[in-house]
Scaffold this active site. Structure first.
Site, PDB file in Angstrom:
ATOM      1  N   LYS A  20       0.839  -1.254  -0.132  1.00  0.00           N
ATOM      2  CA  LYS A  20      -0.275  -0.265  -0.332  1.00  0.00           C
ATOM      3  C   LYS A  20       1.280   2.113  -0.044  1.00  0.00           C
ATOM      4  CE  LYS A  20      -3.337  -2.756   3.003  1.00  0.00           C
ATOM      5  NZ  LYS A  20      -4.299  -2.040   3.517  1.00  0.00           N
ATOM      6  N   TYR A  60     -12.383  -3.611  -3.296  1.00  0.00           N
ATOM      7  CA  TYR A  60     -12.509  -3.270  -1.116  1.00  0.00           C
ATOM      8  C   TYR A  60     -14.301  -3.332  -1.074  1.00  0.00           C
ATOM      9  CZ  TYR A  60      -7.697  -2.850   0.882  1.00  0.00           C
ATOM     10  OH  TYR A  60      -6.754  -2.761   1.694  1.00  0.00           O
ATOM     11  N   ASN A 123      -1.116  -0.080   7.934  1.00  0.00           N
ATOM     12  CA  ASN A 123      -0.732  -1.507   8.054  1.00  0.00           C
ATOM     13  C   ASN A 123       0.034  -1.696   6.594  1.00  0.00           C
ATOM     14  OD1 ASN A 123      -2.418  -2.318   6.035  1.00  0.00           O
ATOM     15  ND2 ASN A 123      -3.916  -3.444   8.078  1.00  0.00           N
ATOM     16  N   HIS A 126      -2.009  -5.355   1.390  1.00  0.00           N
ATOM     17  CA  HIS A 126      -3.368  -6.282   1.297  1.00  0.00           C
ATOM     18  C   HIS A 126      -2.293  -7.658   0.545  1.00  0.00           C
ATOM     19  CE1 HIS A 126      -6.890  -7.328  -0.175  1.00  0.00           C
ATOM     20  NE2 HIS A 126      -6.346  -8.019  -1.291  1.00  0.00           N
ATOM     21  N   GLU A 137      -8.926 -10.937  -7.295  1.00  0.00           N
ATOM     22  CA  GLU A 137      -8.492  -9.596  -7.429  1.00  0.00           C
ATOM     23  C   GLU A 137      -7.246  -9.835  -7.952  1.00  0.00           C
ATOM     24  OE1 GLU A 137      -9.079  -8.766  -2.123  1.00  0.00           O
ATOM     25  OE2 GLU A 137      -7.308  -9.744  -2.658  1.00  0.00           O
TER      26      GLU A 137
HETATM   27  N1  UDP Z   1      -8.961  -1.907   8.293  1.00  0.00           N
HETATM   28  C1  UDP Z   1      -9.281  -0.050   8.496  1.00  0.00           C
HETATM   29  N2  UDP Z   1      -9.916  -0.260  10.248  1.00  0.00           N
HETATM   30  C2  UDP Z   1     -10.633  -1.239  10.520  1.00  0.00           C
HETATM   31  C3  UDP Z   1     -10.501  -2.249  10.037  1.00  0.00           C
HETATM   32  C4  UDP Z   1     -10.122  -2.442   7.860  1.00  0.00           C
HETATM   33  O1  UDP Z   1      -8.074   1.025   8.421  1.00  0.00           O
HETATM   34  O2  UDP Z   1     -10.865  -1.222  11.843  1.00  0.00           O
HETATM   35  C5  UDP Z   1      -8.250  -0.861   6.742  1.00  0.00           C
HETATM   36  C6  UDP Z   1      -7.320  -2.069   7.379  1.00  0.00           C
HETATM   37  O3  UDP Z   1      -6.168  -0.779   6.330  1.00  0.00           O
HETATM   38  C7  UDP Z   1      -7.659  -3.481   6.590  1.00  0.00           C
HETATM   39  C8  UDP Z   1      -8.269  -2.552   5.688  1.00  0.00           C
HETATM   40  O4  UDP Z   1      -9.152  -2.103   6.165  1.00  0.00           O
HETATM   41  O5  UDP Z   1      -5.913  -3.945   6.033  1.00  0.00           O
HETATM   42  C9  UDP Z   1      -8.566  -3.930   4.535  1.00  0.00           C
HETATM   43  O6  UDP Z   1     -10.034  -4.379   5.469  1.00  0.00           O
HETATM   44  P1  UDP Z   1      -9.494  -6.100   6.556  1.00  0.00           P
HETATM   45  O7  UDP Z   1     -10.325  -6.137   6.760  1.00  0.00           O
HETATM   46  O8  UDP Z   1     -10.371  -7.132   4.845  1.00  0.00           O
HETATM   47  O9  UDP Z   1      -7.949  -6.246   6.688  1.00  0.00           O
HETATM   48  P2  UDP Z   1      -7.310  -7.023   5.555  1.00  0.00           P
HETATM   49  O10 UDP Z   1      -7.474  -8.167   4.909  1.00  0.00           O
HETATM   50  O11 UDP Z   1      -6.309  -6.020   5.499  1.00  0.00           O
HETATM   51  O12 UDP Z   1      -6.419  -8.155   7.126  1.00  0.00           O
HETATM   52 MG    MG Z   2      -8.679  -8.472   3.717  1.00  0.00          MG
END
Ligand code: UDP
Ligand code: MG
Length: 162
Positions: A20, A60, A123, A126, A137
């Site tokens: 990212k 997303y 974080n 992805h 994706e």
């Molecule tokens: N995210 C956020 N706040 C939250 C949960 C998710 O900003 O409370 C963001 C975070 O960057 C995350 C992304 O949304 O990586 C996608 O969420 P997902 O639950 O799919 O997590 P991932 O698959 O990336 O671990």
């Molecule tokens: Mg995810």
């Protein structure tokens, strides 16, 4: 032997991994690529791109009800992203292990997020979370001709079957 080869081929998977904007800006591209590469996974597609906000919303789409959806899509489209496809046995599930828990406060040390990130909204990486999302994706981010199938010399040392 042929059966073993077929079983091995059937276990091969591909997953979509993106560094990212925060990971790119913080100079973590090579660090992240290196973790997948050293594990034994194979890079089969890579590009640098600034996605549009509409594109980020498509990526997303599952999260569109979440309170963080708008900010997340704005962030993903704010600066360059490294989009990649990695291939290997178990790469979808194990890729998620290498990445670590979504919230870096909960990611184990040794994982990418555990070692390199602090906040959930920053974080750095992805990874697809299932075979279905991996397929969707990869199709969203890459044209079929951008995926390169090849045999690496290391494969015979990574896998017992070739
Ligand atoms: N995210 C956020 N706040 C939250 C949960 C998710 O900003 O409370 C963001 C975070 O960057 C995350 C992304 O949304 O990586 C996608 O969420 P997902 O639950 O799919 O997590 P991932 O698959 O990336 O671990
Ligand atoms: Mg995810």
């Amino acid at each position: 032997m042929l059966q073993e080869q077929e079983a091995h081929a059937a276990e091969m998977e591909r997953t979509f991994i993106a560094i990212k904007p925060d990971g790119v800006q913080r100079g973590l591209i090579s660090e992240i690529i290196s973790r997948f590469e050293r594990k034994g996974y194979k890079l089969v597609a890579i590009k640098i791109v600034v996605p549009s906000k509409e594109f980020a919303q498509k990526h997303y789409h599952d999260l569109k009800e979440g309170p963080f959806f708008n900010g997340l899509c704005e962030f993903l489209s704010s600066a360059p992203v490294i989009a990649m496809v990695w291939e290997g046995v178990g790469v979808i599930k194990y890729g998620r292990k290498l990445i670590g828990a979504t919230d870096p406060q909960k990611s184990e040390p040794g994982t990418i997020r555990g070692d390199l990130a602090v906040e959930v909204g920053r974080n750095i990486i992805h990874g697809s979370d299932s075979p279905e999302t991996a397929k969707d994706e990869i199709n969203l981010w890459f044209k079929p001709e951008e995926l390169v199938s090849y045999t690496s010399n290391a494969e015979k040392w990574i896998y017992g079957v070739n």
